[in-house]
Design an enzyme around this catalytic site. Structure first.
Site, short mmCIF file in Angstrom:
data_model
loop_
_atom_site.label_atom_id
_atom_site.label_comp_id
_atom_site.label_asym_id
_atom_site.label_seq_id
_atom_site.Cartn_x
_atom_site.Cartn_y
_atom_site.Cartn_z
N SER A 124 0.84 -1.21 0.00
CA SER A 124 0.00 0.00 0.00
C SER A 124 0.86 1.24 0.00
O SER A 124 1.95 1.25 0.59
CB SER A 124 -0.87 -0.02 1.26
OG SER A 124 -1.47 1.24 1.47
N TYR A 148 -1.76 -1.27 10.98
CA TYR A 148 -2.02 -1.80 9.64
C TYR A 148 -0.83 -1.49 8.72
O TYR A 148 -0.29 -2.36 8.04
CB TYR A 148 -3.32 -1.21 9.08
CG TYR A 148 -3.42 -1.30 7.57
CD1 TYR A 148 -3.73 -2.50 6.96
CD2 TYR A 148 -3.19 -0.18 6.77
CE1 TYR A 148 -3.80 -2.59 5.58
CE2 TYR A 148 -3.26 -0.26 5.40
CZ TYR A 148 -3.56 -1.46 4.81
OH TYR A 148 -3.62 -1.54 3.44
N LYS A 152 2.26 -3.89 6.70
CA LYS A 152 2.69 -3.81 5.30
C LYS A 152 4.20 -3.60 5.22
O LYS A 152 4.90 -4.23 4.43
CB LYS A 152 1.95 -2.69 4.56
CG LYS A 152 0.45 -2.92 4.43
CD LYS A 152 0.12 -4.09 3.51
CE LYS A 152 -1.36 -4.38 3.43
NZ LYS A 152 -1.68 -5.64 2.74
C1 UD1 Z 1 -7.05 4.88 3.52
C2 UD1 Z 1 -6.09 4.42 4.60
C3 UD1 Z 1 -4.91 3.78 3.93
C4 UD1 Z 1 -5.35 2.64 3.06
C5 UD1 Z 1 -6.36 3.15 2.04
C6 UD1 Z 1 -6.95 2.03 1.23
C7 UD1 Z 1 -6.51 5.93 6.47
C8 UD1 Z 1 -5.98 7.05 7.29
N1 UD1 Z 1 -5.74 5.54 5.44
O1 UD1 Z 1 -6.37 5.85 2.73
O2 UD1 Z 1 -4.00 3.32 4.91
O3 UD1 Z 1 -4.26 2.05 2.42
O4 UD1 Z 1 -7.43 3.80 2.70
O5 UD1 Z 1 -7.61 2.55 0.12
O6 UD1 Z 1 -7.57 5.40 6.73
N2 UD1 Z 1 -12.88 11.13 3.09
C9 UD1 Z 1 -13.93 11.97 3.41
N3 UD1 Z 1 -15.08 11.43 3.90
C10 UD1 Z 1 -15.24 10.08 4.10
C11 UD1 Z 1 -14.16 9.22 3.76
C12 UD1 Z 1 -12.99 9.77 3.27
O7 UD1 Z 1 -13.83 13.19 3.26
O8 UD1 Z 1 -16.32 9.64 4.56
C13 UD1 Z 1 -11.64 11.70 2.54
C14 UD1 Z 1 -10.42 11.48 3.40
O9 UD1 Z 1 -10.32 12.46 4.39
C15 UD1 Z 1 -9.30 11.52 2.36
C16 UD1 Z 1 -9.96 10.97 1.09
O10 UD1 Z 1 -11.37 11.08 1.30
O11 UD1 Z 1 -8.92 12.86 2.11
C17 UD1 Z 1 -9.62 9.51 0.84
O12 UD1 Z 1 -9.93 8.75 2.01
P1 UD1 Z 1 -9.92 7.16 2.03
O13 UD1 Z 1 -10.77 6.64 0.93
O14 UD1 Z 1 -10.25 6.71 3.42
O15 UD1 Z 1 -8.42 6.78 1.66
P2 UD1 Z 1 -7.04 7.23 2.37
O16 UD1 Z 1 -7.27 7.97 3.62
O17 UD1 Z 1 -6.19 7.87 1.34
#
Ligand code: UD1
Length: 343
Positions: A124, A148, A152
């Protein structure tokens, strides 16, 4: 080639299985259905119109892994099985080390005993932590902030040590950026349990009416629109990268890392706008506070995968959103519910 796919019923595993079968490879799946459904495998069989073997077993079960390795005699392995929820890993670190690290070691021991030394690992971009520079290349320092991510990193280290100890190993560490979307048929896709942690499954659940609105986790980041920027990659592109990497292990040697992304970032609000356009659904949004542990921006330098594997992402954000909606509209309750035929 004969390829063993651990976690083949999961989101990325099932899409990879379709692409492996389409490319003419012979597959055998190992899965416990801990966070997946047998229905995913049934649908892969229909989509690929080809059969594959299956063993319901836990990767930590060394005897079961030895049996599978002996009976199927894989030439290569694509290893997806593992736990993947960042938040959960903070509360249950031992479960993460047991399943992810212990399970991988048990699997590797069985493969080594049976002479299979070609291995493709689901790593990842989380191994880069909060990046020092963008785009992120494979030489970027590795660090992590949660159990997690640590699993990795530890598994990458184990695989690097293994390749030093025995040069017959050929290992690809695939560092995924943000996989989203679904197969174009809408018959397989991401089906998380409970409230989704990740952005796209949350958005699709708002679109189908399972959740009221999306909470955007902060709009005060140092990014063009203030929301987080990520390198979203279509799961079908990601699946095809696994086919290329598994084939490469037959030519390559040692342990090599590859970033799998598009090389382009999109913000949370851009993704939501693209989803609205693709689905025609409203997607109400409220801005909330930042989520602990989140970073502002992350995107890949995918040049190495293009150069060495001959793979590059071909599908854009519009296709990611259209396919995610196609899956959600047809399967609003995921694999547990009845499948709707929108045609
Ligand atoms: C997350 C994990 C990462 C993992 C990846 C798998 C965390 C901190 N990181 O990454 O370790 O490998 O998923 O795909 O959990 N967002 C919103 N509202 C929501 C959900 C997300 O605004 O309800 C935003 C987040 O703040 C972020 C973006 O969407 O800016 C992407 O979030 P997410 O899909 O959870 O991925 P990552 O945080 O990049």
């Amino acid at each position: 080639m004969r390829i063993l796919v651990t976690g083949g019923a999961g989101y990325i595993g099932s899409h990879t299985l379709v692409e492996l079968l389409a490319a003419g490879h012979e597959a055998h799946v190992v899965d416990t259905f801990a966070n997946s459904s047998p229905e995913a495998l049934a649908r892969v069989r229909q989509l690929a119109n080809r059969d594959f073997g299956f063993t319901r077993a836990d990767i930590r079960d060394g005897e079961a892994m030895a049996r599978v390795a002996r009976d199927f005699a894989p030439e290569a392995v694509a290893h997806f099985a593992g736990l993947k929820a960042v938040g959960e890993s903070v509360g249950k670190p031992l479960a993460y080390f047991d399943v992810n690290v212990g399970g991988t070691v048990a699997l590797l021991q069985a493969l080594q005993a049976e002479g299979c030394r070609r291995f493709v690992f689901s790593s990842s971009a989380t191994v880069y932590g909060d990046p020092d520079y963008l785009p992120i290349d494979e030489a970027h320092p590795r660090r992590t902030t949660n159990p997690y991510g640590r699993t990795k990193l530890q598994i990458e280290g184990i695989l690097e040590d293994l390749a030093v100890a025995d040069p017959a190993w050929s290992i690809a560490l695939l560092r995924y950026f943000n996989p989203v979307g679904a197969h174009a048929s809408g018959r397989i896709g991401e089906d998380p349990e409970g409230i989704p942690n990740n952005l796209m499954p949350y958005v699709t659940q708002v679109a189908t009416g399972r959740r009221e609105r999306l909470i955007v986790h902060g709009d005060d980041y140092d990014t063009p629109d203030g929301t987080g920027v990520r390198d979203f990659i279509h799961v079908v592109d990601l699946a095809r990268a696994h086919v290329a990497a598994a084939e490469w292990t037959g030519r390559g040697a040692g342990c090599e890392a590859f970033n799998l992304g598009t090389g382009r970032g999109a913000s949370v609000l851009e993704l939501v706008a693209a989803f609205r356009a693709a689905s025609g659904q409203a997607i109400p949004v409220t801005v909330g506070p930042r989520r602990a542990g989140d970073i502002a921006a992350s995107w890949a330098d995918p040049a190495r995968a293009a150069r060495v594997l001959g793979w590059r992402a071909e599908l854009g954000v519009a296709e990611m959103c259209a396919s995610a909606w196609g899956w959600a509209a047809r399967n609003p309750a995921g694999y547990a519910g009845p499948e709707r035929n929108p045609d």
